[in-house]
Scaffold this motif. Structure first.
Motif, mmCIF file in Angstrom:
data_model
loop_
_atom_site.group_PDB
_atom_site.id
_atom_site.type_symbol
_atom_site.label_atom_id
_atom_site.label_comp_id
_atom_site.label_asym_id
_atom_site.label_seq_id
_atom_site.Cartn_x
_atom_site.Cartn_y
_atom_site.Cartn_z
ATOM 1 N N ARG A 96 -0.076 -3.402 7.107
ATOM 2 C CA ARG A 96 -1.345 -3.588 7.405
ATOM 3 C C ARG A 96 -2.383 -2.735 6.863
ATOM 4 O O ARG A 96 -3.448 -3.132 6.804
ATOM 5 C CB ARG A 96 -1.356 -3.313 9.031
ATOM 6 N N THR A 97 -1.467 -1.627 6.400
ATOM 7 C CA THR A 97 -2.456 -0.533 5.665
ATOM 8 C C THR A 97 -1.682 -0.154 4.326
ATOM 9 O O THR A 97 -0.621 0.193 4.297
ATOM 10 C CB THR A 97 -2.407 0.928 6.324
ATOM 11 N N TRP A 98 -2.393 -0.733 3.123
ATOM 12 C CA TRP A 98 -1.756 -0.338 1.800
ATOM 13 C C TRP A 98 -1.958 1.269 1.388
ATOM 14 O O TRP A 98 -3.001 1.648 1.453
ATOM 15 C CB TRP A 98 -2.321 -1.234 0.900
ATOM 16 N N VAL A 99 -0.770 1.680 0.844
ATOM 17 C CA VAL A 99 -0.796 3.301 0.240
ATOM 18 C C VAL A 99 -0.190 2.954 -0.934
ATOM 19 O O VAL A 99 0.480 1.977 -1.378
ATOM 20 C CB VAL A 99 -0.302 4.076 1.237
ATOM 21 N N SER A 100 -0.712 3.982 -1.778
ATOM 22 C CA SER A 100 0.112 3.948 -3.063
ATOM 23 C C SER A 100 1.542 4.571 -3.112
ATOM 24 O O SER A 100 1.590 5.289 -2.259
ATOM 25 C CB SER A 100 -0.727 5.025 -4.068
ATOM 26 N N PRO A 101 2.443 3.955 -3.725
ATOM 27 C CA PRO A 101 2.081 3.006 -5.085
ATOM 28 C C PRO A 101 2.077 1.664 -4.844
ATOM 29 O O PRO A 101 2.003 0.929 -5.860
ATOM 30 C CB PRO A 101 3.334 3.629 -5.906
ATOM 31 N N PHE A 102 2.423 1.337 -3.593
ATOM 32 C CA PHE A 102 2.688 -0.152 -3.371
ATOM 33 C C PHE A 102 1.406 -1.035 -3.532
ATOM 34 O O PHE A 102 1.198 -2.063 -4.210
ATOM 35 C CB PHE A 102 3.001 -0.172 -2.015
ATOM 36 N N ILE A 103 0.036 -0.379 -3.420
ATOM 37 C CA ILE A 103 -1.072 -1.123 -3.566
ATOM 38 C C ILE A 103 -1.280 -1.137 -4.917
ATOM 39 O O ILE A 103 -1.867 -2.042 -5.570
ATOM 40 C CB ILE A 103 -2.377 -0.327 -3.097
ATOM 41 N N ASP A 104 -0.937 -0.035 -5.691
ATOM 42 C CA ASP A 104 -1.189 -0.054 -7.405
ATOM 43 C C ASP A 104 -0.349 -1.298 -8.043
ATOM 44 O O ASP A 104 -0.793 -1.909 -8.774
ATOM 45 C CB ASP A 104 -0.667 1.313 -7.852
ATOM 46 N N ARG A 105 0.760 -1.297 -7.383
ATOM 47 C CA ARG A 105 1.796 -2.280 -7.987
ATOM 48 C C ARG A 105 1.477 -3.941 -7.773
ATOM 49 O O ARG A 105 1.379 -4.684 -8.484
ATOM 50 C CB ARG A 105 3.231 -2.218 -7.474
ATOM 51 N N ARG A 106 0.537 -3.983 -6.651
ATOM 52 C CA ARG A 106 0.085 -5.248 -6.161
ATOM 53 C C ARG A 106 -1.218 -5.471 -6.959
ATOM 54 O O ARG A 106 -1.178 -6.773 -7.383
ATOM 55 C CB ARG A 106 -0.225 -5.239 -4.540
#
Length: 243
Positions: A103-113
Motif C-alpha cells: 500500500r505504501t511503496w519504499v525504496s528499493p522496490f519503488i525504484d525497481r518498479r
C-alpha cells in the motif's frame, strides 16, 4: 569412462537443462495464435502439481480458458477496464481479494518498479503522459496478450496466507515446465481486481478468490515487446552469509 564421471556428466547436463528453462523464462507480451494441444496443457499442469505445499494441501485450482469462453471474458473485463478509466468512482467495485502490491511503496522496490515500467514503455515509444497509449498497453493484459490459452487461478477463501506462498511454487513450476516444452507464459496480477466479473464467468464457487491469471502459448518472436528483459540484482544484494 568411470561410473562416477558418468553420473557427474549426467548431473551437469540435467542442471544445464533446468537452468536453461528457468533463465529462458520471461514475461511474454505478444503471442502467436498457434493452438496448444489439451494434452500438452495437462502434461504441464501434472508436472507442476508436484510443487510443494504445506501439509500437502495443494491449494491450487486452475481454470483453462480457450475459444469463445476466453473471448467473452476478455470482452467483459476490457469493458469494465474502459468504464473504470472513464469514471474513477467505480474503483470501489473492482478491488483485489488480497494486497498483491504494498500500500505504501519504499525504496528499493519503488525504484525497481519504475525502472521496469519506464523500460517497457520506453521500448514501446510510450512517453510519460501518454495515457491513451498506456491504457491500451495495460489492457493487453486482459486480452492475454493474444495467447490462445488463458489460465485463471483461484484459492479457497478458507486457506491462510501460507497457501499463497505455496501457490508461487506451483505457478513457477507451470512456467518452467512450459518453457521446457517450447511454450511461453506471462503471469498476470492485473486480473485480480476483476474477480466479481471473472469468478461467475468461469463458474467458480462462492468460496473461491482470484490469485492471478496467466497467458500461455507460443511467443511471437518478431514482436519488439518480447525483446524486453528485466534485470536482476546480484546474489550479494539479497543474501546474508552466516557462519
Amino acid at each position: 569412462m568411470s561410473s562416477s564421471s558418468t553420473v557427474e556428466n549426467h548431473s551437469s547436463e540435467a542442471a544445464a537443462l533446468v537452468d536453461q528453462a528457468i533463465e529462458g523464462r520471461q514475461s511474454i507480451r505478444a503471442f502467436t495464435d498457434k493452438p496448444v494441444p489439451r494434452a500438452l496443457i495437462e502434461e504441464i499442469l501434472a508436472v507442476a502439481s508436484r510443487a510443494p505445499s504445506g501439509a500437502n494441501t495443494q491449494p491450487w485450482k486452475t481454470y483453462v480458458l480457450q475459444g469463445a469462453v476466453k473471448d467473452s471474458l476478455i470482452d467483459k473485463v476490457c469493458a469494465a477496464h474502459d468504464a473504470l478509466r472513464a469514471d474513477r468512482s467505480l474503483a470501489d467495485e473492482y478491488t483485489e481479494a488480497f494486497d498483491y502490491y504494498p500500500r505504501t511503496w519504499v525504496s528499493p522496490f519503488i525504484d525497481r518498479r519504475r525502472e521496469n515500467g519506464w523500460g517497457l514503455y520506453g521500448l514501446l515509444g510510450l512517453e510519460r503522459g501518454n495515457k491513451d497509449g498506456m491504457h491500451a498497453q495495460h489492457q493487453r493484459n486482459f486480452r492475454y496478450f493474444g495467447a490462445p490459452v488463458g489460465l485463471m487461478f483461484t484459492v479457497n477463501t478458507v486457506m491462510g496466507s501460507g497457501s499463497l506462498m505455496d501457490y508461487g511454487g506451483f505457478l513457477q513450476s507451470i512456467m518452467i515446465a512450459a518453457r521446457a516444452r517450447g511454450l511461453d507464459t506471462c503471469p498476470q496480477a492485473a486480473w485480480n481486481s476483476y474477480g466479481k466479473i471473472i469468478l461467475p464467468h468461469i463458474g467458480a464457487g462462492p468460496d473461491e478468490m482470484i490469485v492471478c491469471g496467466m497467458a500461455l502459448g507460443y511467443a511471437d518472436e518478431s514482436a519488439l515487446v518480447n525483446t524486453f528483459r528485466t534485470p536482476r540484482v546480484p546474489v550479494s544484494d539479497f543474501t546474508v552469509w552466516l557462519g
